[in-house]
Design an enzyme around this catalytic site. Sequence first.
Site, short mmCIF file in Angstrom:
data_model
loop_
_atom_site.label_atom_id
_atom_site.label_comp_id
_atom_site.label_asym_id
_atom_site.label_seq_id
_atom_site.Cartn_x
_atom_site.Cartn_y
_atom_site.Cartn_z
CG HIS A 306 0.48 0.48 9.52
ND1 HIS A 306 -0.10 -0.73 9.94
CD2 HIS A 306 1.69 0.54 10.29
CE1 HIS A 306 0.50 -1.28 10.89
NE2 HIS A 306 1.50 -0.51 11.23
CG ASP A 363 8.43 4.41 12.03
OD1 ASP A 363 8.79 4.27 13.09
OD2 ASP A 363 8.07 3.41 11.22
N1 ACO Z 1 4.43 6.62 -0.37
C1 ACO Z 1 4.17 6.33 -1.61
N2 ACO Z 1 3.34 5.49 -1.83
C2 ACO Z 1 3.04 4.33 -1.25
C3 ACO Z 1 3.21 4.67 0.08
C4 ACO Z 1 4.58 5.57 0.59
N3 ACO Z 1 4.86 5.87 1.83
N4 ACO Z 1 3.07 3.32 1.00
C5 ACO Z 1 2.27 2.68 0.02
N5 ACO Z 1 2.30 3.34 -1.16
C6 ACO Z 1 1.47 2.80 -2.26
C7 ACO Z 1 2.37 1.58 -3.05
O1 ACO Z 1 3.21 2.24 -4.11
C8 ACO Z 1 1.16 0.88 -3.42
O2 ACO Z 1 0.92 1.79 -4.99
P1 ACO Z 1 0.03 0.88 -6.02
O3 ACO Z 1 -1.23 0.38 -5.43
O4 ACO Z 1 -0.20 1.92 -7.08
O5 ACO Z 1 1.23 -0.09 -6.33
C9 ACO Z 1 0.18 1.16 -2.63
O6 ACO Z 1 0.38 2.15 -1.78
C10 ACO Z 1 -0.02 -0.06 -1.43
O7 ACO Z 1 1.14 -0.17 -0.95
P2 ACO Z 1 1.96 -1.49 -0.55
O8 ACO Z 1 3.46 -1.41 -0.63
O9 ACO Z 1 1.48 -2.49 -1.54
O10 ACO Z 1 1.26 -1.74 1.03
P3 ACO Z 1 1.79 -2.68 2.10
O11 ACO Z 1 0.82 -2.79 2.92
O12 ACO Z 1 2.51 -3.68 1.52
O13 ACO Z 1 2.95 -1.79 2.67
C11 ACO Z 1 4.20 -0.31 4.10
C12 ACO Z 1 2.91 -1.03 4.03
C13 ACO Z 1 5.35 -1.19 3.85
C14 ACO Z 1 4.44 0.47 5.58
C15 ACO Z 1 4.25 0.88 2.91
O14 ACO Z 1 3.17 1.61 3.15
C16 ACO Z 1 5.42 1.67 2.95
O15 ACO Z 1 6.24 1.25 2.49
N6 ACO Z 1 5.55 2.87 3.79
C17 ACO Z 1 6.90 3.52 3.80
C18 ACO Z 1 7.65 2.81 4.99
C19 ACO Z 1 7.22 3.15 6.23
O16 ACO Z 1 6.90 4.15 6.73
N7 ACO Z 1 7.11 2.06 7.02
C20 ACO Z 1 6.88 2.10 8.55
C21 ACO Z 1 5.51 1.41 8.58
S1 ACO Z 1 5.20 1.38 10.37
C22 ACO Z 1 6.21 0.13 11.22
O17 ACO Z 1 6.68 -0.94 10.61
C23 ACO Z 1 6.72 0.22 12.60
#
Ligand code: ACO
Length: 428
Positions: A306, A363
């Site tokens: 998140h 979620d």
């Molecule tokens: N699985 C694996 N790796 C992940 C995940 C995940 N679910 N989420 C983040 N990471 C990793 C990224 O690859 C990144 O790694 P790196 O630093 O080696 O490149 C690091 O963690 C940071 O992730 P970002 O995508 O830069 O974080 P951001 O804050 O931009 O994104 C997000 C947050 C979009 C929620 C992300 O965690 C994600 O895609 N999660 C899965 C989708 C999800 O569950 N979304 C619902 C969010 S809650 C809502 O909106 C209601």
Amino acid sequence: MGETATLTFGDQTIELPIIVGSEGEQAVDITQLRSTTGLITLDPGYANTGSTKSDITFIDGDKGILRYRGVPIEQLAAQSTFLEVSYLLVEGHLPNAAELAVFESAIQQHTMLHEDMKRFYGAFPKDAHPMAACSASVGALSTFYPDSLDPRDPRQVEVSIQRLLAKMPTLAAYAYKHSIGQPFMYPRNDLSYVGNFMHMMFGNPCEDYEPDPVIEKALDLLLILHADHEQNCSTSCVRLVGSSMVNLFGAIAAGINALWGPLHGGANQAVIEMLAEIRDEGMSARDFVERAKSQDDTSRLMGFGHRVYKNFDPRARIIKTACFEVLESMGVHSKLLEIAVDLEEIALKDPYFVERRLYPNVDFYSGVIYNAIGTPSNMFTALFAMGRLPGWIAQWQELHESPDFKIARPRQIYTGEIERAYVPIEKR
Ligand code: ACO
């Protein structure tokens, strides 16, 4: 003048005021930055940018705190109802009994859709995604109610809010009924907000339908937990679109589309599809977690991570508990829940997730409940939209009532070609 931050750029030094929120959060006020220095700020994804001051929702992502209008989410989850929470968000305070009764009755009076909306639905292909149908039909409400489109007329806004809150369950249920070829069910105003939604989703004209109180309560809880989350992607979208002075229906339709994406509300559908894939392919939870970590694989552990919560998501905790309770009371054994629990256990101990502070979000478990009560996975995000609606409305109202109101119009740093002459096509 209160505290300031000093910015030195070239031979200029300027003082930027520090804004402090009621919970002690601090921000550098850069409203005069461009006019005094010519500089703008650059913040892709807006991770460091406050787009507004707001009285509605407080989140502390490190401590796992979420409060609507100051009231902790845990207390609302345990004691309130979705309509009471909607009132709290939209009006700013908890209603007394008389206020709540008036609010509920106003919403009950608007549950029916214009008959012509049925024809509108009839034109969608059967496999249309319910989120596409919901955003299109919420947008279409503006064609049916041209009398209430002025965002600055309090009476018109009030009736638009009542119509939206009342009709959203009907619109969502119609999207589902159309997709399975069943007749649309008229709303039943003797039922609760959620009970009526269940009747329109799961009932049919040939049989009596009485909502199961355990499921009704669980769905109401899920709506409460989704009701607002400050400046997330869809809410920011509602504010941005709303800042053009478009009517409420237009702004909310935009928010529904933003919510649909799998990185936002669409993650609840993506989670259940991920769990089903793991089950159907006989994959172990450990193998999937390895896949989600791999740079060579685009899979993510959906429902994890998140932008704001870096410790735990308080909503996920409440939903996980509810998930076990609902499934137990229904006598349902869910392989998907088992897989989810395994995934969570493995990921929470895995250095990749620990270092990046990735925890289950709202979620992760919600889809398991929706699935157990017979909701098809493509409806999950529509349920999220139903829940988020009062938050979007409250944020849209706050935008319009703010003395800082202005059209949202970010700037950019241009990195394209510098000026070059047009070359006639025969010379290219
Ligand atoms: N699985 C694996 N790796 C992940 C995940 C995940 N679910 N989420 C983040 N990471 C990793 C990224 O690859 C990144 O790694 P790196 O630093 O080696 O490149 C690091 O963690 C940071 O992730 P970002 O995508 O830069 O974080 P951001 O804050 O931009 O994104 C997000 C947050 C979009 C929620 C992300 O965690 C994600 O895609 N999660 C899965 C989708 C999800 O569950 N979304 C619902 C969010 S809650 C809502 O909106 C209601």
